[in-house]
Design an enzyme around this catalytic site. Structure first.
Site, mmCIF file in Angstrom:
data_model
loop_
_atom_site.group_PDB
_atom_site.id
_atom_site.type_symbol
_atom_site.label_atom_id
_atom_site.label_comp_id
_atom_site.label_asym_id
_atom_site.label_seq_id
_atom_site.Cartn_x
_atom_site.Cartn_y
_atom_site.Cartn_z
ATOM 1 N N SER A 51 -1.688 -10.236 9.631
ATOM 2 C CA SER A 51 -3.085 -10.595 9.647
ATOM 3 C C SER A 51 -3.419 -9.655 8.319
ATOM 4 O O SER A 51 -2.943 -8.953 7.564
ATOM 5 C CB SER A 51 -3.616 -9.866 10.759
ATOM 6 O OG SER A 51 -3.342 -8.185 10.735
ATOM 7 N N ILE A 53 -5.241 -8.305 4.865
ATOM 8 C CA ILE A 53 -4.827 -8.708 3.633
ATOM 9 C C ILE A 53 -3.314 -9.479 3.399
ATOM 10 O O ILE A 53 -3.086 -10.114 2.666
ATOM 11 C CB ILE A 53 -4.860 -7.232 2.899
ATOM 12 C CG1 ILE A 53 -6.400 -6.698 2.947
ATOM 13 C CG2 ILE A 53 -4.399 -7.530 1.401
ATOM 14 C CD1 ILE A 53 -6.558 -5.393 2.162
ATOM 15 N N SER A 177 -4.499 2.414 -1.770
ATOM 16 C CA SER A 177 -5.976 2.847 -1.494
ATOM 17 C C SER A 177 -6.831 3.797 -2.344
ATOM 18 O O SER A 177 -6.144 4.665 -2.725
ATOM 19 C CB SER A 177 -5.977 3.333 0.018
ATOM 20 O OG SER A 177 -7.377 3.676 0.319
ATOM 21 N N TYR A 203 -3.493 9.062 5.902
ATOM 22 C CA TYR A 203 -3.301 7.838 5.240
ATOM 23 C C TYR A 203 -3.532 8.198 3.715
ATOM 24 O O TYR A 203 -2.711 7.640 2.981
ATOM 25 C CB TYR A 203 -4.521 7.146 5.910
ATOM 26 C CG TYR A 203 -4.727 5.609 5.345
ATOM 27 C CD1 TYR A 203 -3.981 4.534 5.688
ATOM 28 C CD2 TYR A 203 -5.485 5.241 4.032
ATOM 29 C CE1 TYR A 203 -3.995 3.201 5.611
ATOM 30 C CE2 TYR A 203 -5.420 4.085 3.457
ATOM 31 C CZ TYR A 203 -4.768 3.083 4.207
ATOM 32 O OH TYR A 203 -4.731 1.747 3.907
ATOM 33 N N LYS A 207 -0.908 7.514 0.597
ATOM 34 C CA LYS A 207 -1.138 6.638 -0.469
ATOM 35 C C LYS A 207 -1.090 7.163 -1.836
ATOM 36 O O LYS A 207 -0.625 6.595 -2.876
ATOM 37 C CB LYS A 207 -2.521 6.143 -0.316
ATOM 38 C CG LYS A 207 -2.728 5.054 0.976
ATOM 39 C CD LYS A 207 -1.882 3.855 0.680
ATOM 40 C CE LYS A 207 -1.802 3.001 2.078
ATOM 41 N NZ LYS A 207 -0.965 1.746 1.946
#
Length: 319
Positions: A51, A53, A177, A203, A207
């Protein structure tokens, strides 16, 4: 003037990461899109392709002619995405493989399946992501965002080196990100065992590690003819963002990019010729600084320390 506007968009964040920034920069890309059929005869693997990107990337890669492999945890969702891509790109060759990138055994099984089916792999996009509400671990005791965004991709890359090396021009892309700009390397606590846990912080920290180790992985694989890139897609409206950050998603809803807009730079990095400079961090088809805040900078010693930790935790083989 154009370069000044681009830099201003990047540093002011809000307009640069939204769909407005995408459209303003796209004006400068006239004639720079990959040629039709640019990936014909090449094979691409996208993780987290069920799903958002990942699905958008897979669709674009298929449209450029690549045999496109969807690496997903949920085969049912992957089958639905495969049908959607075939509808959007008639005649597309879409394959499906199960891969939970947080779990070493699943990664190894995925690599074995790919090695049995393909002689070479030309494109590997590390897109799978997770943003947990509470701290969680994989079966080996590693914090989930670190396992999903760093350890799993390193292990999968390592297991696929024979296929990637057979390409002659293999390209790896980490989907990072812009949130990493707020976080330093977690040198003392890569597994986020200390202090109060926040999913968004975990997160962003993972990243940051992705972007930091990109040039080291690029150096490691250079002799195999493999280049490594990191990019960030801007703020994109995806099911994952809506579920993980509902307030943020709701507040910026009109300005969020589409999944296709977020996928653009990753696809461009894999399909443009000549090959773009490797070992860098990209956004909207340009190399971006890796730091804007002094507190996020790190020494070479600290970088090598986190690299060695991640290599060991990922179970990478000796170079």
């Amino acid at each position: 003037m154009i370069h000044a506007l681009d830099a201003l968009l990047d540093r002011t964040i809000l307009p640069g990461y939204t769909r407005a920034g995408y459209h303003l920069r796209k004006i400068c890309w006239a004639g720079e899109d990959p040629a039709p059929g640019a990936l014909r005869g090449r094979t691409a693997l996208v993780t987290g392709a069920g799903s958002g990107i990942g699905a958008a990337m897979a669709t674009r890669l298929a449209a450029l002619g690549a045999v496109t492999v969807l690496a997903v945890r949920d085969l049912g969702r992957g089958e639905r995405t495969r049908h959607q891509i075939r509808t959007a790109v008639p005649g597309a060759d879409i394959r499906l493989v199960r891969c939970d990138v947080a779990e070493p055994d699943s990664i190894d099984a995925c690599a074995d399946a790919l090695s049995a089916e393909f002689r070479t792999l030309d494109i590997l996009v590390h897109n799978a992501g997770v943003l947990p509400v509470e701290r969680a671990e994989n079966s080996r005791g590693h914090e989930l965002t670190l396992a999903t965004h760093v350890l799993g991709p390193l292990r999968l890359t390592d297991r696929l080196v024979p296929l990637l090396g057979g390409s002659g021009d293999a390209r790896i892309v980490f989907v990072a990100s812009g949130g990493m700009y707020a976080q330093p390397l977690p040198i003392q606590d890569p597994e986020y065992r200390r202090g109060e846990y926040h999913g968004a912080t975990a997160y962003a920290r993972s990243k940051r590690i992705q972007v930091a180790v990109t040039p080291l992985l690029d150096q490691r694989l250079a002799d195999h003819g493999v280049s490594v890139h990191a990019m960030h897609p801007g703020w994109v409206r995806t099911p994952g963002l809506t579920a993980s950050l509902p307030r943020f998603s709701s507040a910026l809803r009109p300005a969020l990019r589409t999944a296709g807009q977020g996928a653009d730079t990753a696809v461009w990095l894999t399909a443009t010729t000549p090959a773009p400079m490797s070992g860098h961090f990209w956004h909207d088809r340009h190399i971006r600084p890796e730091h804007y805040l002094p507190r996020t900078r790190y020494s070479e010693e600290h970088l090598l320390s986190i690299w060695q930790y991640c290599r060991g935790a990922a179970g990478m083989r000796a170079a």
